[in-house]
Design a protein around this motif. Structure first.
Motif, PDB file in Angstrom:
ATOM      1  N   ILE A  10       0.836  -1.198   0.000  1.00 50.61           N
ATOM      2  CA  ILE A  10       0.000   0.000   0.000  1.00 50.61           C
ATOM      3  C   ILE A  10       0.871   1.248   0.000  1.00 50.61           C
ATOM      4  N   ALA A  11       1.920   1.243   0.833  1.00 49.08           N
ATOM      5  CA  ALA A  11       2.823   2.396   0.890  1.00 49.08           C
ATOM      6  C   ALA A  11       3.498   2.632  -0.454  1.00 49.08           C
ATOM      7  N   ALA A  12       3.947   1.541  -1.103  1.00 46.70           N
ATOM      8  CA  ALA A  12       4.598   1.678  -2.405  1.00 46.70           C
ATOM      9  C   ALA A  12       3.626   2.237  -3.437  1.00 46.70           C
ATOM     10  N   ALA A  13       2.373   1.738  -3.407  1.00 45.84           N
ATOM     11  CA  ALA A  13       1.366   2.232  -4.348  1.00 45.84           C
ATOM     12  C   ALA A  13       1.062   3.706  -4.107  1.00 45.84           C
TER      13      ALA A  13
ATOM     14  N   ASN B 146       3.096   5.863  -2.833  1.00 45.87           N
ATOM     15  CA  ASN B 146       4.260   6.650  -3.240  1.00 45.87           C
ATOM     16  C   ASN B 146       4.271   6.886  -4.753  1.00 45.87           C
ATOM     17  N   TYR B 147       3.830   5.877  -5.520  1.00 48.30           N
ATOM     18  CA  TYR B 147       3.792   6.018  -6.978  1.00 48.30           C
ATOM     19  C   TYR B 147       2.655   6.918  -7.449  1.00 48.30           C
ATOM     20  N   THR B 148       1.661   7.133  -6.603  1.00 43.70           N
ATOM     21  CA  THR B 148       0.508   7.953  -6.992  1.00 43.70           C
ATOM     22  C   THR B 148       0.505   9.271  -6.219  1.00 43.70           C
ATOM     23  N   VAL B 149       0.191   9.191  -4.939  1.00 43.41           N
ATOM     24  CA  VAL B 149       0.105  10.401  -4.110  1.00 43.41           C
ATOM     25  C   VAL B 149       1.467  11.060  -3.952  1.00 43.41           C
ATOM     26  N   GLY B 150       2.480  10.277  -3.576  1.00 43.98           N
ATOM     27  CA  GLY B 150       3.795  10.848  -3.296  1.00 43.98           C
ATOM     28  C   GLY B 150       4.421  11.541  -4.483  1.00 43.98           C
ATOM     29  N   VAL B 151       4.324  10.928  -5.646  1.00 41.18           N
ATOM     30  CA  VAL B 151       4.944  11.501  -6.841  1.00 41.18           C
ATOM     31  C   VAL B 151       4.330  12.851  -7.189  1.00 41.18           C
ATOM     32  N   HIS B 152       3.024  12.967  -7.025  1.00 42.69           N
ATOM     33  CA  HIS B 152       2.321  14.174  -7.469  1.00 42.69           C
ATOM     34  C   HIS B 152       2.183  15.239  -6.382  1.00 42.69           C
ATOM     35  N   PHE B 153       2.105  14.806  -5.112  1.00 44.88           N
ATOM     36  CA  PHE B 153       1.790  15.766  -4.049  1.00 44.88           C
ATOM     37  C   PHE B 153       2.868  15.888  -2.973  1.00 44.88           C
ATOM     38  N   GLY B 154       3.897  15.032  -3.007  1.00 45.25           N
ATOM     39  CA  GLY B 154       5.015  15.203  -2.096  1.00 45.25           C
ATOM     40  C   GLY B 154       4.906  14.440  -0.790  1.00 45.25           C
ATOM     41  N   TRP B 155       5.962  14.603   0.035  1.00 39.61           N
ATOM     42  CA  TRP B 155       6.080  13.817   1.262  1.00 39.61           C
ATOM     43  C   TRP B 155       5.035  14.163   2.316  1.00 39.61           C
ATOM     44  N   ARG B 156       4.596  15.420   2.360  1.00 37.97           N
ATOM     45  CA  ARG B 156       3.585  15.783   3.368  1.00 37.97           C
ATOM     46  C   ARG B 156       2.264  15.050   3.112  1.00 37.97           C
TER      47      ARG B 156
ATOM     48  N   THR C 299      -1.772  10.572   4.534  1.00 38.51           N
ATOM     49  CA  THR C 299      -2.489   9.312   4.309  1.00 38.51           C
ATOM     50  C   THR C 299      -2.368   8.392   5.520  1.00 38.51           C
ATOM     51  N   GLY C 300      -1.328   8.592   6.325  1.00 42.77           N
ATOM     52  CA  GLY C 300      -1.160   7.775   7.519  1.00 42.77           C
ATOM     53  C   GLY C 300      -2.175   8.060   8.603  1.00 42.77           C
ATOM     54  N   ALA C 301      -2.990   9.121   8.427  1.00 44.58           N
ATOM     55  CA  ALA C 301      -4.043   9.418   9.401  1.00 44.58           C
ATOM     56  C   ALA C 301      -5.300   8.594   9.158  1.00 44.58           C
TER      57      ALA C 301
END
Length: 432
Positions: A170-173, A175-185, A190-192
């Motif tokens: 889930i984290a990898a997925a 990162n490829y979607t949310v993380g790539v486009h919106f960053g680390w914050r 999503t961890g909430a």
């Protein structure tokens, strides 16, 4: 006909009621999101520190990022270690409420990590998230053991343990979607999500009948932490702490350093930086698939050959595959493919954690079960944190990743010598 009927009765499992089903999925989801949270940190560490170090008065050099990352990881592990506080609370106030509390805590502080404006704030949030994450496994494992019927709880332990590694996917997925486009914050936000799981556990799941009966029939004899070191439990507490410490050392050696090893091997084979990172993601997925299969294969093996022999098989497998992957394949001229192939096997034997979800509840009575589970897992994390620093120092001193990690195989050899001192609980019902 009688033999056929008897076989059919043995094959027929006790049906689960709605509360047991909802409770399991709540515990599994919490453990899955634990894994997701842990891996999110590994994925976003570099971009987060690249932004936060200059705001904290430090240059974002590779050395400073590495040092700050190690310090933050240590704070997180100390939080994990302090999670033993949840055990006595669960033995006194109930499994589901305290389980919901652990999920709520790690979710809130993971989400707050997205608001960090300095490396110090991020460190505090990660420490507090670690306290919550560390308690979830102990309470989820205790809940499943006590709430599921006797003929199903062993497989329940295996099913539960798959959640942590599903969280990696889930984290990898993300990162490829949310993380790539919106960053680390955005990744930390999503961890909430587990807050929803906490509310579900708190409002829809009943306390296990085992705990209710224990609470109704037993006068509290004293603090459960003192009890697990009393004459009745001291030996099994010490042995369980030692075995869990060895398992945790192997987890961090195999999983934490695996992406770096794959990136080095892929780069050596001529891959670009982006290609090497993608290869590391694929390798992590292969490792996780192997671990999930190892978790599912373990309960039937434990029922057939016993808990001690099963752990011996898994520990021996860990020793051999860590030595081969990091001590041999890592140094081959074209070692990427054999290294990744060995990662699958390493992942399978890394499923040894499922045995502790099955075995630890069988070794302690209900009134101290959560305390014992939480303490034994927390102790191993403290020692594992120290070993993690020693490994890092050895890598810097030897200028190589392979040999220091390969040497952790010796821990599993030591574990094989300790296993005979553990109690064998095959065929025994969960003590009340």
């Amino acid at each position: 006909m009688n033999s056929i009927t008897g076989a059919a009765q043995r094959a027929r499992k006790t049906p689960l009621n709605r509360s047991q089903i909802v409770g399991f999925w709540g515990a599994w989801a919490g453990w899955t999101l634990d894994g997701m949270d842990s891996f999110i940190y590994a994925l976003v560490l570099t971009p987060a520190l690249t932004e936060l170090l200059p705001r904290s008065g430090y240059a974002a050099t590779p050395a400073n990022i590495g040092l700050a990352g190690s310090i933050l990881f240590a704070l997180f592990l100390v939080g994990w270690g302090l999670s033993f506080i949840w055990g006595p609370m669960a033995d006194r106030f109930g499994r589901t409420r305290v389980l919901a509390g652990t999920i709520f805590m790690f979710a809130i502080f993971t989400g707050l990590s997205a608001t960090a404006q300095s490396v110090w704030a991020l460190g505090i949030y990660r420490f507090l998230a670690g306290v919550g994450i560390g308690g979830e496994w102990a309470l989820a494992g205790t809940y499943v053991a006590e709430s599921w019927p006797e003929d199903r709880r062993k497989m329940g332990a295996g099913y539960l343990q798959t959640g942590y590694y599903a969280g990696f996917f889930i984290a990898a997925a993300l990162n490829y979607t949310v993380g790539v486009h919106f960053g680390w914050r955005a990744m930390f936000l999503t961890g909430a999500i587990p807050v929803v799981v906490a509310i579900l556990v708190l409002t829809r799941v009943e306390e296990p009948q085992t705990w209710k009966r224990s609470e109704a029939s037993h006068v509290h004899r004293g603090h459960p932490l003192r009890e697990i070191f009393g004459s009745a439990y001291r030996m099994r507490t010490v042995v369980a702490c030692a075995l869990l410490t060895i398992a945790i050392i192997g987890l961090w050696a195999g999983a934490v350093y695996e992406p770096s090893a794959v990136i080095q091997l892929a780069t050596r084979a001529g891959a670009t930086k982006a290609e090497a990172i993608r290869t590391a993601s694929i390798a992590t997925g292969i490792l996780s698939i192997g671990t999930i299969l190892g978790c599912l294969a373990l309960p039937p093996m434990a029922e057939r050959i016993g808990r001690k022999w099963t752990l011996a098989v898994y520990f021996a497998g860990m020793a051999v595959t860590i030595a081969l992957s990091f001590g041999w394949a890592f140094y081959l001229q074209n070692g990427l493919v054999p290294f990744i192939a060995l990662l699958f096997v390493l992942g399978f034997f890394g499923g040894n954690f499922a045995l502790f979800s099955l075995w630890l509840p069988e070794q302690f009575e209900t009134r101290v079960r959560a305390t014992a589970f939480a303490f034994c897992t927390s102790f191993g994390r403290f020692v594992g944190a120290g070993v993690n620093f020693l490994l890092g120092a050895a890598v810097l001193r030897m200028h190589t990743l392979g040999v220091p990690v390969a040497l952790t195989a010796l821990a599993f050899v030591l574990g094989l010598l300790i296993i005979p001192f553990a109690p064998e609980t095959k065929g025994e019902t969960l003590p009340s």
